[in-house]
Design a protein around this motif. Sequence first.
Motif, PDB file in Angstrom:
ATOM      1  N   GLY A 176      15.908  54.026  18.538  1.00 39.01           N
ATOM      2  CA  GLY A 176      17.285  53.814  18.691  1.00 39.01           C
ATOM      3  C   GLY A 176      18.608  53.439  18.009  1.00 39.01           C
ATOM      4  N   GLU A 177      18.292  53.748  16.561  1.00 44.39           N
ATOM      5  CA  GLU A 177      19.405  52.994  15.770  1.00 44.39           C
ATOM      6  C   GLU A 177      20.247  54.299  14.954  1.00 44.39           C
ATOM      7  N   LYS A 178      21.361  54.740  16.621  1.00 42.84           N
ATOM      8  CA  LYS A 178      21.867  55.875  16.271  1.00 42.84           C
ATOM      9  C   LYS A 178      22.853  55.913  14.814  1.00 42.84           C
ATOM     10  N   GLU A 179      23.370  54.901  15.123  1.00 41.05           N
ATOM     11  CA  GLU A 179      24.359  54.316  13.800  1.00 41.05           C
ATOM     12  C   GLU A 179      24.074  55.316  11.791  1.00 41.05           C
ATOM     13  N   LEU A 180      22.608  54.356  12.303  1.00 43.70           N
ATOM     14  CA  LEU A 180      21.769  54.115  10.635  1.00 43.70           C
ATOM     15  C   LEU A 180      21.506  55.728  10.698  1.00 43.70           C
ATOM     16  N   ALA A 181      20.617  56.359  12.085  1.00 44.03           N
ATOM     17  CA  ALA A 181      20.194  57.155  11.509  1.00 44.03           C
ATOM     18  C   ALA A 181      21.462  58.657  11.455  1.00 44.03           C
ATOM     19  N   VAL A 182      22.080  58.439  12.337  1.00 45.53           N
ATOM     20  CA  VAL A 182      23.455  59.868  11.181  1.00 45.53           C
ATOM     21  C   VAL A 182      23.661  59.559   9.981  1.00 45.53           C
ATOM     22  N   ALA A 183      23.784  57.809   9.506  1.00 50.26           N
ATOM     23  CA  ALA A 183      24.524  57.807   8.731  1.00 50.26           C
ATOM     24  C   ALA A 183      23.142  58.439   7.425  1.00 50.26           C
ATOM     25  N   GLN A 184      22.526  57.998   7.480  1.00 52.98           N
ATOM     26  CA  GLN A 184      20.898  58.376   6.943  1.00 52.98           C
ATOM     27  C   GLN A 184      20.737  59.556   6.726  1.00 52.98           C
ATOM     28  N   ARG A 185      20.849  59.943   7.898  1.00 51.17           N
ATOM     29  CA  ARG A 185      20.713  61.742   7.300  1.00 51.17           C
ATOM     30  C   ARG A 185      22.040  62.612   6.469  1.00 51.17           C
ATOM     31  N   GLN A 186      23.520  61.715   6.862  1.00 50.32           N
ATOM     32  CA  GLN A 186      24.262  62.532   6.555  1.00 50.32           C
ATOM     33  C   GLN A 186      24.284  62.108   4.412  1.00 50.32           C
ATOM     34  N   GLU A 187      23.481  60.682   4.491  1.00 47.51           N
ATOM     35  CA  GLU A 187      23.698  60.732   2.815  1.00 47.51           C
ATOM     36  C   GLU A 187      22.536  61.818   2.320  1.00 47.51           C
ATOM     37  N   GLY A 188      21.457  61.885   3.266  1.00 52.86           N
ATOM     38  CA  GLY A 188      20.115  62.969   2.558  1.00 52.86           C
ATOM     39  C   GLY A 188      20.991  64.414   2.802  1.00 52.86           C
ATOM     40  N   TYR A 189      21.912  64.917   3.258  1.00 56.87           N
ATOM     41  CA  TYR A 189      22.280  66.360   3.272  1.00 56.87           C
ATOM     42  C   TYR A 189      23.512  65.828   1.821  1.00 56.87           C
ATOM     43  N   ALA A 190      23.727  64.553   1.796  1.00 63.27           N
ATOM     44  CA  ALA A 190      25.107  65.363   0.212  1.00 63.27           C
ATOM     45  C   ALA A 190      24.125  64.753  -0.453  1.00 63.27           C
ATOM     46  N   ALA A 191      23.095  63.958  -0.362  1.00 61.55           N
ATOM     47  CA  ALA A 191      22.609  64.613  -2.271  1.00 61.55           C
ATOM     48  C   ALA A 191      21.554  65.697  -1.757  1.00 61.55           C
ATOM     49  N   THR A 192      21.594  66.271  -0.877  1.00 58.84           N
ATOM     50  CA  THR A 192      20.438  67.221  -1.430  1.00 58.84           C
ATOM     51  C   THR A 192      21.368  68.436  -1.203  1.00 58.84           C
ATOM     52  N   ALA A 193      22.954  68.532  -1.357  1.00 61.82           N
ATOM     53  CA  ALA A 193      24.156  69.126  -1.558  1.00 61.82           C
ATOM     54  C   ALA A 193      24.368  69.181  -3.177  1.00 61.82           C
ATOM     55  N   GLU A 194      24.303  67.773  -3.144  1.00 64.69           N
ATOM     56  CA  GLU A 194      24.581  67.557  -4.640  1.00 64.69           C
ATOM     57  C   GLU A 194      23.531  68.388  -6.072  1.00 64.69           C
ATOM     58  N   LEU A 195      22.217  68.093  -5.585  1.00 67.88           N
ATOM     59  CA  LEU A 195      21.207  68.558  -6.088  1.00 67.88           C
ATOM     60  C   LEU A 195      22.089  70.447  -6.091  1.00 67.88           C
ATOM     61  N   LEU A 196      22.142  71.036  -5.515  1.00 73.52           N
ATOM     62  CA  LEU A 196      22.528  72.620  -5.759  1.00 73.52           C
ATOM     63  C   LEU A 196      23.591  72.785  -6.099  1.00 73.52           C
ATOM     64  N   GLU A 197      24.295  71.895  -6.121  1.00 64.80           N
ATOM     65  CA  GLU A 197      25.154  71.505  -7.871  1.00 64.80           C
ATOM     66  C   GLU A 197      24.267  71.703  -9.173  1.00 64.80           C
ATOM     67  N   ARG A 198      23.443  70.977  -8.971  1.00 61.94           N
ATOM     68  CA  ARG A 198      23.596  71.177 -10.373  1.00 61.94           C
ATOM     69  C   ARG A 198      22.426  72.382 -10.771  1.00 61.94           C
ATOM     70  N   ASP A 199      21.525  72.560  -9.630  1.00 63.94           N
ATOM     71  CA  ASP A 199      21.163  74.172  -9.530  1.00 63.94           C
ATOM     72  C   ASP A 199      20.233  74.349  -9.080  1.00 63.94           C
TER      73      ASP A 199
END
Length: 379
Positions: free
Chosen positions: A164-187
């Motif tokens: 039920g921690e929705k604000e934390l849930a979306v923040a973590q998912r967005q941060e994870g999305y940014a991380a994988t986007a950065e990985l694709l920039e590298r490779d």
Amino acid sequence: GEGDPDSSECYPPALLALGKPLAADLRAPRDRRQAVVKIAAAVLGVDVDQLVGRVRKREAERRRWIAIGASTADAGFVGLGIVAFTMSQQAERANDLARANVERLLTDTRKEMDEIGLMKAKAAVHNAAKAYFDGKAGRRLNSKDLFLKAEWLRQEGIDAYKRGEKELAVAQRQEGYAATAELLERDPDNPDFLFSHTQSAYWVGDYYLREGPTEETRKPWEAYRDTAEHLVAIAPAYPGAGLEFHYANVNLGILALEQERDPREAAKSFEAALKALDATPTELDAKLNLSRSHLQYVEALAQFAPAADVVAAVQAWEPLLEDLEKSRGASDDVEFHLANAWNKVSKVRYYGGVPSGHTAGSGRTPAAPDGPGTLTSVW
């Protein structure tokens, strides 16, 4: 030299003048390991027993790291903090061990914990991983660590939503999305990075579909589709690649049909999802998945296309339904799908002016509705 190392006969006089040398007997193969330990002890300035003790302690430590599992998670996490060795080589080895531990905890061990519902242990995994990544705050993570962080953030975002921690849930998912986007920039063509980004994109879109605004769902889900399509293009044999492209199109089709009220766009997505699957599957689950996609495509098509086009789509679908009939009774999923599917087929064929031989799998022509009309009017 030659001779007995326990006597002075094999040493030159100049060496004997400095005192009795520490030597190792390499004549017998079975004694060579002990001989190496003896020489190493001399170089390090410790006695043999002390050095053997070090080796055994290191081996015990290595086994302790490997043995960490769900039942001993709390005890094993203490080791994550013990990485500050004085020598740089030891520090790097300890860092590798910590990373390997986090990787295992985020994969195999976590799956086990999900199955048995050990929420306390899952919290311990979170704390251990958080401590590991907090220790690297402010530094540019290498790709392996960034990949692990993205996996961790995505899983934590899923769990946070369940709590039920929705604000934390979306923040973590967005941060994870940014991380994988950065990985694709590298490779950009790394299959593991591509697959991970499809998962990150899906879960961001999933949050907005559930919580709104739903217009925020389309962008990450289009990224999900495009990334999966690229993965299929460069690594078609990658496990799950084709299915991810299929699921991505299904998700966009559902979004267009149910949220955006755009059946034409939905039909395009469902058609792409159909084409992503094996047209002649042999496994029951694969047949069921393919048939569901046919149903979704027909449902979207019936809301705007000419009746002849919808009938043609149904005719392409019916052989698969006939095949699924042979599996009646295999599961509730099969029974429910067949009942729903034949009902839709009967309506399409009636309103399209084509005699129907099925209704809910009964083999009988259904009673006519109140009168002919458009397909949309009965969907």
